[in-house]
Design a protein around this motif. Structure first.
Motif, PDB file in Angstrom:
ATOM      1  N   PHE A 175      18.024  40.282  17.781  1.00 56.23           N
ATOM      2  CA  PHE A 175      18.556  41.634  17.618  1.00 56.23           C
ATOM      3  C   PHE A 175      19.815  41.629  16.752  1.00 56.23           C
ATOM      4  CE2 PHE A 175      15.720  42.578  21.116  1.00 56.23           C
ATOM      5  CZ  PHE A 175      15.253  43.812  20.750  1.00 56.23           C
ATOM      6  N   GLY A 176      20.315  40.414  16.416  1.00 59.89           N
ATOM      7  CA  GLY A 176      21.475  40.330  15.540  1.00 59.89           C
ATOM      8  C   GLY A 176      21.099  40.373  14.077  1.00 59.89           C
ATOM      9  N   ILE A 177      19.810  40.156  13.794  1.00 62.70           N
ATOM     10  CA  ILE A 177      19.386  40.114  12.395  1.00 62.70           C
ATOM     11  C   ILE A 177      19.749  41.395  11.620  1.00 62.70           C
ATOM     12  CG2 ILE A 177      17.355  40.004  10.895  1.00 62.70           C
ATOM     13  CD1 ILE A 177      16.221  37.941  12.870  1.00 62.70           C
ATOM     14  N   PRO A 178      19.600  42.575  12.234  1.00 60.44           N
ATOM     15  CA  PRO A 178      19.997  43.781  11.480  1.00 60.44           C
ATOM     16  C   PRO A 178      21.452  43.757  11.045  1.00 60.44           C
ATOM     17  CG  PRO A 178      18.792  44.399  13.453  1.00 60.44           C
ATOM     18  CD  PRO A 178      18.998  42.926  13.516  1.00 60.44           C
ATOM     19  N   SER A 179      22.303  42.957  11.723  1.00 62.67           N
ATOM     20  CA  SER A 179      23.725  42.952  11.381  1.00 62.67           C
ATOM     21  C   SER A 179      23.944  42.441   9.966  1.00 62.67           C
ATOM     22  CB  SER A 179      24.490  42.086  12.370  1.00 62.67           C
ATOM     23  OG  SER A 179      24.192  40.735  12.148  1.00 62.67           O
ATOM     24  N   LEU A 180      22.926  41.765   9.401  1.00 64.06           N
ATOM     25  CA  LEU A 180      23.086  41.269   8.036  1.00 64.06           C
ATOM     26  C   LEU A 180      23.069  42.418   7.045  1.00 64.06           C
ATOM     27  CD1 LEU A 180      20.630  38.300   8.441  1.00 64.06           C
ATOM     28  CD2 LEU A 180      23.105  38.334   8.748  1.00 64.06           C
ATOM     29  N   ARG A 181      22.425  43.522   7.412  1.00 62.27           N
ATOM     30  CA  ARG A 181      22.339  44.649   6.492  1.00 62.27           C
ATOM     31  C   ARG A 181      23.256  45.807   6.887  1.00 62.27           C
ATOM     32  NH1 ARG A 181      18.015  45.309   3.047  1.00 62.27           N
ATOM     33  NH2 ARG A 181      17.618  43.319   2.039  1.00 62.27           N
ATOM     34  N   ILE A 182      23.445  45.962   8.159  1.00 64.10           N
ATOM     35  CA  ILE A 182      24.198  47.143   8.594  1.00 64.10           C
ATOM     36  C   ILE A 182      25.389  46.722   9.419  1.00 64.10           C
ATOM     37  CG2 ILE A 182      22.323  48.791   8.532  1.00 64.10           C
ATOM     38  CD1 ILE A 182      21.759  48.189  11.412  1.00 64.10           C
ATOM     39  N   ALA A 199      27.514  33.005   9.680  1.00 63.44           N
ATOM     40  CA  ALA A 199      28.657  33.444  10.486  1.00 63.44           C
ATOM     41  C   ALA A 199      28.230  34.503  11.497  1.00 63.44           C
ATOM     42  CB  ALA A 199      29.760  33.978   9.593  1.00 63.44           C
ATOM     43  N   LYS A 200      27.492  35.509  11.024  1.00 64.26           N
ATOM     44  CA  LYS A 200      27.145  36.616  11.926  1.00 64.26           C
ATOM     45  C   LYS A 200      26.163  36.168  12.991  1.00 64.26           C
ATOM     46  CE  LYS A 200      28.033  40.517   8.890  1.00 64.26           C
ATOM     47  NZ  LYS A 200      27.443  41.535   8.029  1.00 64.26           N
ATOM     48  N   LEU A 201      25.148  35.424  12.566  1.00 65.18           N
ATOM     49  CA  LEU A 201      24.148  35.039  13.565  1.00 65.18           C
ATOM     50  C   LEU A 201      24.708  34.034  14.558  1.00 65.18           C
ATOM     51  CD1 LEU A 201      20.757  34.989  11.688  1.00 65.18           C
ATOM     52  CD2 LEU A 201      21.822  36.782  13.033  1.00 65.18           C
ATOM     53  N   SER A 202      25.615  33.176  14.105  1.00 66.76           N
ATOM     54  CA  SER A 202      26.191  32.239  15.075  1.00 66.76           C
ATOM     55  C   SER A 202      27.063  32.995  16.081  1.00 66.76           C
ATOM     56  CB  SER A 202      26.988  31.151  14.362  1.00 66.76           C
ATOM     57  OG  SER A 202      28.080  31.724  13.684  1.00 66.76           O
TER      58      SER A 202
END
Lengths: 444, 354
Positions: free
Chosen positions: B121-128, B228-231
């Motif tokens: 569910f963190g994957i969207p954080s790469l775009r938004i 960074a974000k996914l970790s």
């Protein structure tokens, strides 16, 4: 600046001292009184239904005190607000347990599940009159749970019996469709196993329609009802969900006289606002309905409300949920009295002694008459094997102004429920690595 | 006055990069740990353990996990309750389905399952980012609520959808009494707090903070946003998952999905905001504020001997609590942790604070 700080410091010290003083006096008072913790919810989404129950519960305790207590032992009590939240219920349980609790009535299926794990360790019995875990009827495994007067399996079974009788026999149910509109929580899911069992047996189709808590969003559910046109709708709701369901049924054009509620969906707060729109809607009751004529109600009006000590509005005394609160309190009080018969009249009972009292409850008609519950309920007698005590129920129907009984008393079918209780309880025991209680343990 | 530092010289890089460079802090932490591990178990009552300390510790842990994500990496999440639920239900399934599964192992496996779901569910954080991401993580909340209510496999086909665990033990020692439960939670919380504190001081922690402060600039200096974000999502969900498992196993013992509803997500987000974003200590302050304060408030009228109706007391509790939140956020938008560090500054060379 400094003086201001000093002042606030002094105030804090005073506050703390006052706190300790009250705690100390409470500890002194405890020794002669039987302490009844009262878990209630007078706030939150379920407050309209939780409040009358709490009022009835507390008023009955007041009535017992007004009549001289339990063989001379007065009752002390304290309310704790849970808001129907499980974690707050657990907090309340822990808080009030420390004050020497006699027994708990969690008034929430979720809290019952959580407390079921804690009660055996603390040796405090749980009364879950008309709710809780259905399999906890089996006292051989659930030593501390008392689903007195009925479980959701009883409710579901009685509703089906009523419907079958209306249709003209069980065989007429074949091919019919029954929809269960339920609160999506352990509470709402409890009746499903029994309904499935019966549907296999009699060949009716069961449609499951969950409604997310607290239950005000039901548009999609009733769209499904409109599509599938079930022959009967069973409503397993609580609080705002019930009146919402009735309004949605009205909007959908689903006939209210084909809707049947569980006993938590069949009280005044559920139908009052819907008024005529709820006309013809029926609900199963835990033995009692609205009983303004009962002797015990008259006693409460005279001895509690009459002396200006009543809880809540006077005109709600004797209504359905108020009566359920009174009945629940009465069962607890009678459990204590029964324990006193064995362990010493006029003494304060501990949790283990009250548990024995509840397990050997024998409320015959004579006792009920003396308590003022004549006509309100039937005799109850519990045993080690049966912690429910009675599986009788009636159905009442809303005429737009008040609830009226329709039809006779029904008794849930032991043939169906007993094996289900046994197998589910055994499964629980296997999971928890518990062994069934021995006959000697039953004697204790 | 309390923080008189003259005479404390740092003569090595090691000393300079210590977690607590000032001696007073080291002493304070040692005292707090001594108090928590030795004094409290001897003094506190059962009520204090079961109703206040244990929930406080577990939710502090969850807030710590969320703080990694929101406070350090700047990714707003409203799915904390869901990740807690994943941790709890996964740990339950490991415990029930595998015979002889040790408790610690199932807790950690629960945490790992939460990591997997968290990263997903963190994957969207790469775009938004920002509020948009908050809405995306909200999807995690709704999805998990749905899954644990509807998919009977997760609850081991329990008819009412309620699951329960019992007979907890670690290395043959039963975790039954309130003191044992408290010490178990406390040990885990201390371990996770130390790990987190070190993690956020390490290279990866600095990457998270760079991401939070300005992601474009961070990418320019060579920090990979994906990593960074996914970790951050992974570490955060792991801690939150373990906290969820503890909440179910140790605190409640028996739970339904409502125990991890959206309310829990909000509660944890408020803890992080009020406690202090980007601060390990803030998680503890926030948990204390959100968990303990309402309970104290609800009992206050009773302690003072004021006869007050239950519902009035409950309403008063909400009003006072709400007013306090507003007060603290106006007084110190950076949270209680910041308030604390300001107080420390003031105590440095009192009466000449800087």
């Amino acid at each position: 600046m400094m003086t201001k700080r000093l002042k606030s410091l002094a105030l804090m010290v005073a506050v703390a001292a006052a706190g300790f003083a009250t705690v100390a006096t409470e500890a002194l008072a405890q020794s002669k009184e039987q302490f009844f913790p009262v878990l209630v919810y007078r706030t939150g989404a379920y407050a309209p239904n939780g409040t009358p129950w709490a009022n009835g519960y507390v008023d009955y305790l007041k009535l017992v005190n007004a009549k001289g207590g339990m063989n001379g032992v007065k009752i002390s009590y304290e309310e704790c607000e849970t808001g129907y939240a499980t974690d707050r219920s657990v907090e309340c349980y822990e808080r009030l347990k420390g004050k020497g609790a006699t027994l708990f009535q969690p008034l929430s299926t979720g809290a019952t599940f959580a407390l079921t794990e804690k009660a055996p360790g603390d040796k405090i019995p749980l009364i879950t009159a008309g709710y809780g875990r259905s399999e906890s009827q089996d006292g051989g495994i659930f030593k501390w749970n008392f689903p007195l007067l009925g479980t959701y399996w009883v409710a579901a079974d009685v509703l089906l019996q009523h419907v079958a009788k209306k249709e003209g026999g069980w065989d007429k149910l074949k091919g019919k469709k029954v929809a269960l509109v339920y609160h999506d929580s352990p509470y709402g899911k409890e009746p499903i196993p029994l309904l499935q069992e019966r549907s296999k047996l009699h060949g009716f189709e069961l449609q499951l329609l969950p409604v997310t808590a607290p239950g005000v969003e039901q548009k999609a559910t009733w769209l499904q009802v409109r599509q599938s046109r079930p022959d009967y709708v069973f409503l397993w709701g609580w609080g705002v969900m019930n009146s919402t369901a009735l309004k949605e049924a009205q909007a959908t054009g689903y006939p209210r006289d084909k809707m049947y509620g569980v006993w938590w969906a069949g009280a005044e707060p559920d139908v009052k606002d819907v008024g005529d729109g709820a006309k013809g809607y029926s609900a199963v009751t835990i033995q009692h309905g609205a009983e303004p004529q009962a002797k015990v109600v008259q006693e409460v009006l005279a001895q509690v409300h009459g002396k200006g000590q009543g809880t809540g509005p006077k005109d709600e005394v004797g209504q359905v949920l108020y009566m359920r609160g009174m009945l629940s309190a009465m069962l607890g009080v009678e459990g204590v009295k029964r324990a006193q018969e064995r362990f010493g009249k006029g003494k304060v009972m501990n949790g283990e002694q009250v548990r024995w009292g509840l397990e050997n409850l024998a409320l015959d008609q004579k006792k009920l008459d003396a308590l003022g519950f004549a006509g309100v309920m039937r005799p109850v007698s519990t045993s080690c094997a049966d912690h429910m005590g009675s599986s009788w129920a009636r159905v009442h129907s809303w005429d737009g102004k008040k609830w009226n009984f329709v039809g006779d008393w029904y008794e849930a079918d032991e043939q169906i429920i007993k094996p289900m209780v046994k197998s589910t309880a055994e499964r629980y025991a296997a999971e928890k690595k518990l062994t069934r209680r021995t006959p000697e343990d039953c004697q204790s | 006055m309390l923080y008189r530092e003259n005479g404390q010289f740092k003569v090595s890089y090691r000393a300079d990069s210590a977690v607590f460079p000032i001696r007073q802090d080291r002493v304070a932490i040692a005292l707090i740990l001594l108090l928590a591990f030795v004094v409290v178990p001897g003094l506190a009552s059962e009520y204090l353990f079961r109703a206040i300390l244990i929930p406080f510790l577990i939710l502090s842990l969850a807030a710590l996990g969320l703080n990694v994500l929101v406070g350090y990496c700047g990714q707003i999440s409203l799915g904390t309750g869901a990740f807690m639920a994943v941790g709890a239900y996964a740990a339950y399934n490991f415990q029930v389905r595998i015979e002889g599964m040790p408790l610690i192992a199932s807790l950690l496996l629960g945490g790992l399952s939460a990591t997997a779901v968290g990263v997903l569910f963190g994957i969207p954080s790469l775009r938004i980012k920002g509020l948009y991401l908050a809405v995306a993580t909200l999807a995690a909340q709704f999805f998990c609520d749905w899954a644990f209510l509807r998919i009977a496999w997760f609850t081991n086909n329990s008819p009412s959808g309620n699951v329960s665990v019992s007979n907890l033990q670690v290395l043959g020692v039963a975790i039954e009494t309130p003191v044992q439960k408290y010490l178990f939670c406390l040990s885990l919380v201390v371990v996770f707090a130390v790990l987190t504190k070190n993690l956020v001081r390490s290279a990866i922690g600095r990457e998270w903070m760079a991401m939070r402060d300005m992601d474009v600039a961070a990418a320019v200096i060579g920090i990979r946003p994906v990593y960074a974000k996914l970790s951050a999502f992974a570490v955060s969900s792991f801690i939150v998952g373990v906290a969820g498992a503890l909440w179910g196993f140790v605190h409640l013992g028996s739970w339904e999905p409502a125990a991890f509803s959206i309310d829990r997500s909000f509660q944890l987000l408020f803890m992080v905001i009020i406690g202090g974003l980007g601060s390990v200590m803030g998680a503890f302050f926030g948990a204390a504020f959100i968990i303990i304060l309402p309970i104290l408030l609800s009992q206050l009228p009773h302690w003072l001997g004021i006869p007050i109706a239950t519902e009035t007391s409950s309403h008063l509790e909400f009003m006072v609590f709400g007013a306090l939140i507003v007060f603290f956020l106006i007084k110190e938008p950076h949270g209680l942790a910041r308030l604390w560090s300001t107080a420390k500054e003031k105590l440095r060379l009192w009466p000449f604070p800087h």
